[in-house]
Design a protein around this motif. Structure first.
Motif, PDB file in Angstrom:
ATOM      1  N   SER A 178       0.824  -1.194   0.000  1.00 16.94           N
ATOM      2  CA  SER A 178       0.000   0.000   0.000  1.00 16.94           C
ATOM      3  C   SER A 178       0.865   1.253   0.000  1.00 16.94           C
ATOM      4  N   SER A 179       0.343   2.309  -0.612  1.00 20.73           N
ATOM      5  CA  SER A 179       1.020   3.609  -0.601  1.00 20.73           C
ATOM      6  C   SER A 179       0.618   4.432   0.610  1.00 20.73           C
ATOM      7  N   ASP A 185      -4.086   3.532  -4.244  1.00 19.46           N
ATOM      8  CA  ASP A 185      -4.058   2.062  -4.267  1.00 19.46           C
ATOM      9  C   ASP A 185      -5.133   1.502  -5.196  1.00 19.46           C
ATOM     10  N   GLY A 191      -2.907  -2.101  -5.029  1.00 23.14           N
ATOM     11  CA  GLY A 191      -1.551  -1.787  -4.573  1.00 23.14           C
ATOM     12  C   GLY A 191      -0.497  -2.284  -5.550  1.00 23.14           C
ATOM     13  N   LEU A 211       4.674  11.360  -5.110  1.00 24.78           N
ATOM     14  CA  LEU A 211       3.997  10.070  -5.228  1.00 24.78           C
ATOM     15  C   LEU A 211       4.929   8.911  -4.876  1.00 24.78           C
ATOM     16  N   LEU A 214       5.369   8.589  -1.138  1.00 23.67           N
ATOM     17  CA  LEU A 214       4.284   7.934  -0.406  1.00 23.67           C
ATOM     18  C   LEU A 214       4.649   6.485  -0.117  1.00 23.67           C
ATOM     19  N   TYR A 215       5.213   5.807  -1.112  1.00 27.51           N
ATOM     20  CA  TYR A 215       5.608   4.411  -0.933  1.00 27.51           C
ATOM     21  C   TYR A 215       6.850   4.292  -0.051  1.00 27.51           C
TER      22      TYR A 215
END
Length: 413
Positions: A178-179, A185, A191, A211, A214-215
């Motif tokens: 998941s981010s 997602d 995901g 972006l 985020l991960y």
């Protein structure tokens, strides 16, 4: 010279013998050590062989054979000299290393040696000289073929072997990562799969780094270690940008869960970068790797041949080990050329996330869409998204618009 390279030569186990060339030879009109009719090398070589018999070394270095080549009258005489050396050393328990000038390309010398190692300097139009090494022959032993980058430092010699992708693959891992953003997602069908490569492509300031981060943060929250290679900005600016968009990376950096590496674009070769990355994986247990940006990676080593192929090999190797990769790539221009920019990224990545600017009623807005997800379902809609101090927000599909990816959409019927 040895001290400059971080090599300590213990005088108890090491000795130097300087072969003296007589004045008669240097003053002779033809600069000869011996005549054609002589089958035994006299003078300087006799002195050398006597020293070898006296010391009986376990390791013997002759530096260099090229100098003796210049003092022989012809190539036949030089080859006789080499054969005499080989005959003499066969009866001794010595490992012999002979240096030779690459310009003196004599195949006869290589045929009588058990191993041949070539060193080469590569002079680029910009940046320092690069060095590389090639093992072209090693009797009775297997070795890794091909050119390998190496560097001479104050700590000695560092070789960066060319990556070879193994034949064994790990079992496919279907775990979805998941981010931390539910809307993002959903675009990826739930995901990103662990052990895959995701490319995020967009024009400048569309939100690529945000972006990807985020991960990065989501991985750190799970207690997994991640490394971010910064080619286009400093650690200070990276921290400031992330914090400004609501991503608290500072605590995770302090804990060692997020590792930032600023890459000096004038210093690194492909081999050195690959070795550094693999060390992070093997020695520090990194499970998540980000390259920001791919453009910076390619620009850092513009004279390296087959960069994309080498990077592809690296990504496959990391995938076999279950390492998740993210590549941020910047498109040229405000609206970009998708065909040109996505050509290599589609080859490198398992998933492709596209960010675009588009104009709507006098405003520049951002659009996001998943163009590709290999081996899994994903949402095919184009959605608007925004960036703020609270992070990112992804809106509803832009169903009423046509031509969003062109940058100038029209309202549909």
């Amino acid at each position: 010279m040895a001290q400059a390279g971080g090599i300590f030569l213990d005088p108890e186990f090491y000795s130097i013998h300087v072969v003296e060339i007589s004045e008669e030879i240097l003053e002779g009109p033809e600069l000869k050590i011996f005549h054609k009719a002589e089958s035994e090398p006299p003078g300087a070589m006799k002195d050398l062989l006597e020293e070898v018999k006296r010391v009986r070394p376990a390791r013997l270095v002759i530096d260099s054979l090229s100098d003796l080549r210049y003092l022989t009258d012809e190539l036949v005489s030089f080859r006789r000299l080499v054969l005499a050396l080989r005959h003499e050393f066969q009866s001794e328990e010595s490992t012999v290393l002979i240096t030779n000038n690459a310009r003196e390309n004599d195949g006869h010398l290589e045929t009588i040696c058990n191993g041949v190692i070539q060193l080469e300097q590569v002079v680029n139009e910009y940046g320092p000289i690069r060095r590389r090494i090639l093992v072209s022959k090693l009797r009775g032993r297997s070795y890794q073929s091909g050119w390998h980058d190496f560097r001479i430092t104050g700590d000695g010699l560092r070789v960066f072997p060319t990556l070879r992708v193994g034949t064994q693959r790990q079992m496919d891992q279907k775990e979805l990562l998941s981010s931390g953003n539910t809307q993002l997602d959903l675009l990826f069908g739930g995901g990103i799969e662990r052990g895959t490569t995701t490319a995020v492509i967009g024009a400048s300031e569309t939100g690529k780094t945000t972006l990807v981060n985020l991960y990065v943060v989501a991985s750190a929250k799970r207690g997994e270690r991640t490394v971010v290679y910064l080619f286009d900005e400093t650690e200070l600016s990276y921290r400031a940008r992330a914090e400004g968009l609501g991503l608290s990376v500072g605590d995770y950096i302090d804990k060692g869960l997020i590792i930032l590496r600023e890459i000096d674009v004038a210093e690194f070769s492909v081999g050195e970068f690959t070795t550094m990355l693999l060390q992070e994986v093997e020695e520090r247990g990194v499970s998540h790797v980000t390259i920001d940006t791919l453009n910076g990676y390619l620009n850092a080593m513009p004279f390296e041949k087959h960069q994309i192929i080498q990077l592809h090999q690296l990504l496959i190797h990391l995938s076999h080990r279950g390492i998740t990769m993210f590549l941020a790539s910047e498109q040229h221009g405000i609206f970009g050329d998708l065909t040109t920019d996505a050509k290599n990224l589609s080859y490198l990545s398992d998933s492709l996330l596209l960010l675009r600017y588009f104009e709507y009623r006098g405003q520049i807005r951002r659009a996001i869409s998943v163009v590709k997800k290999r081996g899994g379902k994903h949402e095919t809609t184009i959605r608007e998204f925004t960036l703020s101090s609270n992070g990112i927000s992804i809106g509803e599909p832009l169903k009423e618009m046509q031509g969003v990816l062109t940058g100038v959409p029209t309202l549909g019927v």
